[in-house]
Design a protein around this motif. Structure first.
Motif, PDB file in Angstrom:
ATOM      1  N   GLY A  98      36.846 -15.930  53.173  1.00  0.00           N
ATOM      2  CA  GLY A  98      37.458 -16.116  51.862  1.00  0.00           C
ATOM      3  C   GLY A  98      38.649 -15.233  51.582  1.00  0.00           C
ATOM      4  O   GLY A  98      39.216 -15.290  50.486  1.00  0.00           O
ATOM      5  N   LEU A 101      41.912 -16.889  50.405  1.00  0.00           N
ATOM      6  CA  LEU A 101      41.765 -17.405  49.042  1.00  0.00           C
ATOM      7  C   LEU A 101      41.829 -16.264  48.021  1.00  0.00           C
ATOM      8  O   LEU A 101      42.367 -16.422  46.926  1.00  0.00           O
ATOM      9  N   GLN A 106      42.209 -16.763  44.017  1.00  0.00           N
ATOM     10  CA  GLN A 106      41.026 -17.561  43.692  1.00  0.00           C
ATOM     11  C   GLN A 106      39.873 -16.649  43.254  1.00  0.00           C
ATOM     12  O   GLN A 106      39.697 -15.547  43.780  1.00  0.00           O
ATOM     13  N   VAL A 110      34.634 -19.469  43.485  1.00  0.00           N
ATOM     14  CA  VAL A 110      35.353 -20.529  44.200  1.00  0.00           C
ATOM     15  C   VAL A 110      35.508 -20.166  45.672  1.00  0.00           C
ATOM     16  O   VAL A 110      35.250 -20.988  46.556  1.00  0.00           O
ATOM     17  N   ARG A 111      35.916 -18.932  45.936  1.00  0.00           N
ATOM     18  CA  ARG A 111      36.157 -18.574  47.342  1.00  0.00           C
ATOM     19  C   ARG A 111      34.850 -18.457  48.120  1.00  0.00           C
ATOM     20  O   ARG A 111      34.806 -18.786  49.306  1.00  0.00           O
ATOM     21  N   ARG A 114      33.855 -21.994  49.017  1.00  0.00           N
ATOM     22  CA  ARG A 114      34.699 -22.490  50.100  1.00  0.00           C
ATOM     23  C   ARG A 114      34.340 -21.817  51.424  1.00  0.00           C
ATOM     24  O   ARG A 114      34.300 -22.474  52.479  1.00  0.00           O
ATOM     25  N   GLU A 117      31.302 -23.405  52.801  1.00  0.00           N
ATOM     26  CA  GLU A 117      31.640 -24.733  53.314  1.00  0.00           C
ATOM     27  C   GLU A 117      32.262 -24.634  54.706  1.00  0.00           C
ATOM     28  O   GLU A 117      31.921 -25.401  55.610  1.00  0.00           O
ATOM     29  N   MET A 118      33.186 -23.686  54.898  1.00  0.00           N
ATOM     30  CA  MET A 118      33.857 -23.528  56.184  1.00  0.00           C
ATOM     31  C   MET A 118      32.918 -22.949  57.244  1.00  0.00           C
ATOM     32  O   MET A 118      32.975 -23.339  58.417  1.00  0.00           O
ATOM     33  N   ALA A 150      40.118 -22.297  55.670  1.00  0.00           N
ATOM     34  CA  ALA A 150      39.652 -22.158  54.287  1.00  0.00           C
ATOM     35  C   ALA A 150      40.778 -22.361  53.276  1.00  0.00           C
ATOM     36  O   ALA A 150      40.531 -22.821  52.154  1.00  0.00           O
ATOM     37  N   ASP A 152      43.113 -24.465  53.510  1.00  0.00           N
ATOM     38  CA  ASP A 152      43.541 -25.863  53.588  1.00  0.00           C
ATOM     39  C   ASP A 152      44.996 -25.998  54.036  1.00  0.00           C
ATOM     40  O   ASP A 152      45.824 -26.578  53.333  1.00  0.00           O
TER      41      ASP A 152
END
Length: 344
Positions: A98, A101, A106, A110-111, A114, A117-118, A150, A152
């Motif tokens: 993160g 981010l 961020q 949120v981070r 993410r 997710e990654m 992360a 994007d």
């Protein structure tokens, strides 16, 4: 997100040394491209130009149609994965992933979401609270990949990311990289000097030499029908057979083949796997075994053909029986496609 890349006439000099010479290349959105070549060929310099770490002496870089040539790395829609991972040892994997981010402002929730997710994308969803020292080399490389993805990016740049891994891990990560790239669709540009790695992962290979592009295309075409003698030799082992082109035929020590092309001295390239006992193609005739080694899928054999004294050929023969030094073999060479280069 993903975007096309255009490299438009890029050259770069380090004082008197010309590292890149008029590089022109279009990369489609979502394509996986490898820059392949020996040390000093310019591939890492080109990746550095794409990432904004080096300003080209001449030319432009466009990403998604936007000229990013003079933009700083932080302002480009790119991220880079390095060979040495560059992870923060004092941070958890969650915080490492993160980090980009966080720099972008961020919030924590949120981070973290993410990052999880990654980490799940690279198969490390249960390791978020670990630190890098608790991981294997392959796992650390996955974390570096997750961190790069992360934010994007439209284009992911990979600078020999698998070079520090052992053979088994390297092959496993090749498969994972290809699977992840297909899943997310991001444009990947991957630098390597490993021909097998390039063929295993790339949609298109760009072979570089002395700061310029020697050849570029799908792996199968580059391997089977290279456009230069350098590309033929660099894309794996090849036998160079001296020949003479007459305009309608190619004269070799083993016989004549039909061939249309400029007349003059030439080199016929034969891959080791094209040589074997099966009939057809070009008859090489009797050849004495100099030495042989078992490679699992084949026997790698050096042979001395009677028809060409002084020439040593490499053949990949079936693995069933390892020939002994001094054995006499009768060999033929498949010549489809016929790979011939005029001598300069």
């Amino acid at each position: 997100m993903t975007a096309p890349v255009r490299i438009d006439g890029v050259s770069h000099r380090f004082e008197a040394f010309e590292a890149l010479r008029d590089i022109r290349l279009d990369i489609a959105a979502g394509e996986y491209v490898t820059l392949l070549g020996p040390s000093g060929c310019g591939k890492t310099t080109l990746l550095s130009v794409l990432g904004g770490f080096v300003d080209p002496t001449e030319g432009r870089v466009l990403i998604g149609g936007r000229d990013v040539t003079r933009l700083a790395p932080a302002r480009r829609p790119t991220t880079t994965v390095f060979q040495d991972y560059a992870l923060f040892p004092h941070m958890t994997l969650r915080d490492n992933v993160g980090f980009g981010l966080r720099m972008a402002g961020q919030g924590r929730r949120v981070r973290h979401a993410r990052a999880h997710e990654m980490l799940a994308l690279v198969g490390l969803e249960t390791a978020a609270d670990k630190r890098p020292h608790a991981l294997s080399g392959g796992q650390r490389q996955r974390v570096a990949l997750a961190r790069a993805l992360a934010v994007d990016p439209e284009v992911l740049l990979l600078d020999e990311p698998l070079g520090a891994l052992d053979l088994a891990l390297r092959r496993s990560m090749q498969d994972e990289l290809k699977t992840i790239q297909r899943k997310i669709g991001t444009t990947f540009i991957h630098v390597t000097h490993d021909q097998e790695e390039a063929m295993a992962i790339a949609d298109r290979i760009v072979v570089m030499n002395r700061g310029r592009i020697e050849d570029e295309g799908p792996p199968a075409r580059i391997y089977r029908a290279p456009r230069s003698l350098f590309a033929a030799a660099f894309m794996g082992e090849t036998n160079r057979v001296p020949a003479r082109a007459t305009g309608t035929a190619l004269e070799t020590p083993f016989g004549t083949l039909p061939h249309r092309g400029p007349a003059g001295e030439a080199t016929l390239c034969l891959r080791p796997e094209a040589i074997g006992p099966a009939p057809g193609g070009l008859a090489l005739g009797p050849a004495r075994v100099r030495d042989a080694a078992f490679f699992g899928t084949h026997c790698r054999v050096h042979v001395l053909p009677d028809a060409a004294p002084g020439l040593t050929l490499i053949a990949h023969l079936p693995p069933g029986e390892l020939p002994a030094p001094g054995d006499l073999l009768h060999l033929n060479a498949a010549t489809d496609p016929l790979t011939v280069f005029a001598m300069e």
